[in-house]
Design a protein around this motif. Structure first.
Motif, PDB file in Angstrom:
ATOM      1  N   THR A 124      29.187 -16.246  20.568  1.00 25.71           N
ATOM      2  CA  THR A 124      29.450 -16.553  19.158  1.00 25.71           C
ATOM      3  C   THR A 124      29.118 -17.995  18.805  1.00 25.71           C
ATOM      4  O   THR A 124      28.964 -18.314  17.637  1.00 25.71           O
ATOM      5  CB  THR A 124      30.924 -16.270  18.804  1.00 25.71           C
ATOM      6  OG1 THR A 124      31.764 -17.069  19.635  1.00 25.71           O
ATOM      7  CG2 THR A 124      31.258 -14.804  18.975  1.00 25.71           C
TER       8      THR A 124
ATOM      9  N   THR B 167      21.586 -17.428  16.104  1.00 27.90           N
ATOM     10  CA  THR B 167      21.190 -16.040  15.888  1.00 27.90           C
ATOM     11  C   THR B 167      19.978 -15.694  16.744  1.00 27.90           C
ATOM     12  O   THR B 167      19.064 -16.503  16.892  1.00 27.90           O
ATOM     13  CB  THR B 167      20.829 -15.821  14.404  1.00 27.90           C
ATOM     14  OG1 THR B 167      21.962 -16.163  13.618  1.00 27.90           O
ATOM     15  CG2 THR B 167      20.429 -14.400  14.126  1.00 27.90           C
TER      16      THR B 167
ATOM     17  N   TRP C 255      21.862 -15.922  20.913  1.00 23.33           N
ATOM     18  CA  TRP C 255      23.051 -15.459  21.636  1.00 23.33           C
ATOM     19  C   TRP C 255      22.710 -14.531  22.799  1.00 23.33           C
ATOM     20  O   TRP C 255      23.554 -14.281  23.663  1.00 23.33           O
ATOM     21  CB  TRP C 255      24.051 -14.798  20.693  1.00 23.33           C
ATOM     22  CG  TRP C 255      23.500 -13.632  19.941  1.00 23.33           C
ATOM     23  CD1 TRP C 255      22.968 -13.633  18.696  1.00 23.33           C
ATOM     24  CD2 TRP C 255      23.461 -12.272  20.380  1.00 23.33           C
ATOM     25  NE1 TRP C 255      22.573 -12.378  18.330  1.00 23.33           N
ATOM     26  CE2 TRP C 255      22.874 -11.516  19.356  1.00 23.33           C
ATOM     27  CE3 TRP C 255      23.852 -11.624  21.547  1.00 23.33           C
ATOM     28  CZ2 TRP C 255      22.656 -10.146  19.447  1.00 23.33           C
ATOM     29  CZ3 TRP C 255      23.650 -10.247  21.641  1.00 23.33           C
ATOM     30  CH2 TRP C 255      23.056  -9.526  20.601  1.00 23.33           C
TER      31      TRP C 255
END
Length: 136
Positions: free
Chosen positions: A3, A7, A36
């Motif tokens: 997180t 992206t 990620w």
């Protein structure tokens, strides 16, 4: 950790060709930025992302003629999809908006009670009602 990473981005491509009045398509999603996925590399395949597609595919333009190198007729039957693990089932339910975190266990239980699925161990042996014994 995932997180906190940027992206992940991918590019969708399709190469379509016709031979002997048959249409063939190759579709792929090339990873542009892993983001990620650095933390969760096992998710790459499940998302349909492919790494290592030859860049030479990018040079093919509409109308180009490609040589047919080989052709093989294979007599085969379709195969059922591989069985889902409980984690994959819950992930698919979540991805498709089925239930909430609080109701997932109830949904899985109902699916098993109605005979749509059963819970097995790593060797394919049916587990008991509590999921800890071999009843089958």
């Amino acid at each position: 950790i995932a997180t906190l990473l940027p992206t992940a981005t991918a590019e969708q491509s399709c190469l379509a060709a016709e031979a002997s009045d048959e249409r063939f398509e190759l579709r792929w999603h090339r990873v542009i930025e892993r983001g990620w996925l650095h933390a969760l590399p096992h998710r790459t395949e499940g998302l349909g992302l492919v790494e290592g597609i030859p860049l030479s595919f990018d040079a093919v333009k509409q109308g180009d003629e490609l040589p047919l190198v080989a052709s093989e007729l294979v007599d085969a039957w379709t195969q059922p999809p591989t069985e889902l693990t409980e984690a994959q089932l819950i992930e698919a339910m979540d991805r498709n908006g089925i239930g909430t975190d609080a109701s997932m266990a109830t949904h899985v239980s109902t699916i098993c009670e109605r005979g749509y699925a059963c819970v097995v161990d790593a060797f394919g042996h049916l587990l008991g009602d509590e999921g800890s014994g071999g009843s089958g």
